[in-house]
Scaffold this motif. Structure first.
Motif, PDB file in Angstrom:
ATOM      1  N   GLU A 166      97.197  87.984  60.347  1.00 44.34           N
ATOM      2  CA  GLU A 166      97.050  87.156  61.545  1.00 44.34           C
ATOM      3  C   GLU A 166      98.365  87.068  62.313  1.00 44.34           C
ATOM      4  N   VAL A 167      98.232  86.875  63.611  1.00 42.48           N
ATOM      5  CA  VAL A 167      99.358  86.555  64.478  1.00 42.48           C
ATOM      6  C   VAL A 167      99.109  85.152  65.035  1.00 42.48           C
ATOM      7  N   ILE A 168     100.006  84.238  64.768  1.00 41.33           N
ATOM      8  CA  ILE A 168      99.844  82.838  65.160  1.00 41.33           C
ATOM      9  C   ILE A 168     100.953  82.491  66.149  1.00 41.33           C
ATOM     10  N   GLU A 169     100.582  82.098  67.337  1.00 37.00           N
ATOM     11  CA  GLU A 169     101.578  81.703  68.330  1.00 37.00           C
ATOM     12  C   GLU A 169     101.647  80.179  68.377  1.00 37.00           C
ATOM     13  N   ILE A 170     102.829  79.661  68.096  1.00 34.93           N
ATOM     14  CA  ILE A 170     103.038  78.219  67.969  1.00 34.93           C
ATOM     15  C   ILE A 170     103.868  77.741  69.160  1.00 34.93           C
ATOM     16  N   GLU A 171     103.248  76.963  70.001  1.00 30.93           N
ATOM     17  CA  GLU A 171     103.949  76.385  71.148  1.00 30.93           C
ATOM     18  C   GLU A 171     104.663  75.108  70.694  1.00 30.93           C
ATOM     19  N   ILE A 172     105.935  75.015  71.020  1.00 29.42           N
ATOM     20  CA  ILE A 172     106.709  73.831  70.634  1.00 29.42           C
ATOM     21  C   ILE A 172     107.364  73.250  71.894  1.00 29.42           C
ATOM     22  N   GLU A 173     107.058  71.995  72.155  1.00 29.51           N
ATOM     23  CA  GLU A 173     107.544  71.343  73.359  1.00 29.51           C
ATOM     24  C   GLU A 173     109.060  71.126  73.301  1.00 29.51           C
ATOM     25  N   ASP A 174     109.627  70.797  74.447  1.00 28.62           N
ATOM     26  CA  ASP A 174     111.020  70.381  74.487  1.00 28.62           C
ATOM     27  C   ASP A 174     111.183  69.147  73.592  1.00 28.62           C
ATOM     28  N   TYR A 175     112.203  69.145  72.740  1.00 31.95           N
ATOM     29  CA  TYR A 175     112.408  68.079  71.748  1.00 31.95           C
ATOM     30  C   TYR A 175     111.244  67.998  70.775  1.00 31.95           C
ATOM     31  N   GLY A 176     110.548  69.120  70.568  1.00 27.42           N
ATOM     32  CA  GLY A 176     109.373  69.113  69.700  1.00 27.42           C
ATOM     33  C   GLY A 176     109.659  69.646  68.317  1.00 27.42           C
ATOM     34  N   GLU A 177     108.780  69.294  67.371  1.00 24.67           N
ATOM     35  CA  GLU A 177     108.849  69.783  65.998  1.00 24.67           C
ATOM     36  C   GLU A 177     107.429  69.959  65.481  1.00 24.67           C
ATOM     37  N   ILE A 178     107.266  70.924  64.578  1.00 22.41           N
ATOM     38  CA  ILE A 178     105.926  71.245  64.085  1.00 22.41           C
ATOM     39  C   ILE A 178     106.016  71.772  62.660  1.00 22.41           C
ATOM     40  N   GLU A 179     104.939  71.553  61.903  1.00 20.71           N
ATOM     41  CA  GLU A 179     104.846  72.082  60.549  1.00 20.71           C
ATOM     42  C   GLU A 179     103.516  72.795  60.414  1.00 20.71           C
TER      43      GLU A 179
END
Length: 213
Positions: free
Chosen positions: A89-102
């Motif tokens: 799979e190819v997963i594109e993760i958008e992360i906002e300004d000052y953002g964090e994700i798991e």
């Protein structure tokens, strides 16, 4: 000089080299005494003897049957057979300004994937990343309180590698945007997992997504 004369001269020269240099340097044998004067015998004394192999090869193979349609057991650690083809799979993760994700992958123990992630539009330091894992809530009682295992962490714009789950549970990536403005992290992964999903997302410290595990 005839061909035979050249052959004889080469043989004599090679024999002299063997007696004067090779025997003293390699084996400490010095029939002429020149090896000691040239310091060649000291070289032989400094050569470390290779340590004898003391390990024991362990196999988990059964009696070999060359006519078998399927071999279910092999040398430990070299192959782990699965009942289905691997995922990719190819997963594109958008992360906002000052953002964090798991983003985590739910994996049984000893399953493997290869991965590559990169910040597509990086102009600075990219992301702070933390690749780690922890057991599921159902399995947490089998581990120390708050157990979590870190595999890699740092700052950058890309990372590539392979991973084998040391225990069943949730294994994956935490990304914190340290660019100026929103970014996209493209994660390409191939291998085995049961499912994957976004576990956590926050912007400027405000939690938007928080999935129980």
């Amino acid at each position: 000089m005839t061909l035979m004369t050249k052959i004889i001269a080469a043989a004599v020269g090679g024999g002299a080299l063997l007696v004067v240099a090779i025997l003293p340097a390699e084996y400490g044998i010095d029939p002429t005494g020149l090896g000691d004067k040239l310091g060649l015998t000291a070289m032989a004394q400094n050569i470390d003897e290779p340590a004898p192999f003391e390990g024991v090869l362990a196999f988990n193979i059964g009696e070999y049957d060359p006519t078998a349609e399927r071999i279910d057991m092999s040398v430990q650690g070299l192959i782990h057979q699965e009942d289905a083809p691997f995922y990719s799979e190819v997963i594109e993760i958008e992360i906002e300004d000052y953002g964090e994700i798991e983003h985590k992958f739910i994996m049984p123990a000893d399953t493997t994937f290869v991965y590559s992630w990169e910040v597509l539009n990086a102009v600075g330091d990219g992301v702070y990343y933390d690749f780690h894992g922890h057991p599921s809530t159902d399995d947490a009682a089998d581990y120390p309180d708050g157990f979590e295992m870190a595999y890699a962490r740092g700052e950058g714009t890309a990372q590539h590698g392979s991973f084998t789950a040391p225990f069943p549970g949730y294994h994956g990536f935490y990304f914190m945007n340290i660019e100026e403005g929103p970014i996209t992290v493209r994660l390409t992964v191939s291998g085995y997992w049961e499912e994957h999903k976004e576990m956590y997302r926050a912007v400027k410290g405000e939690v938007l997504t928080n999935v129980d595990f």
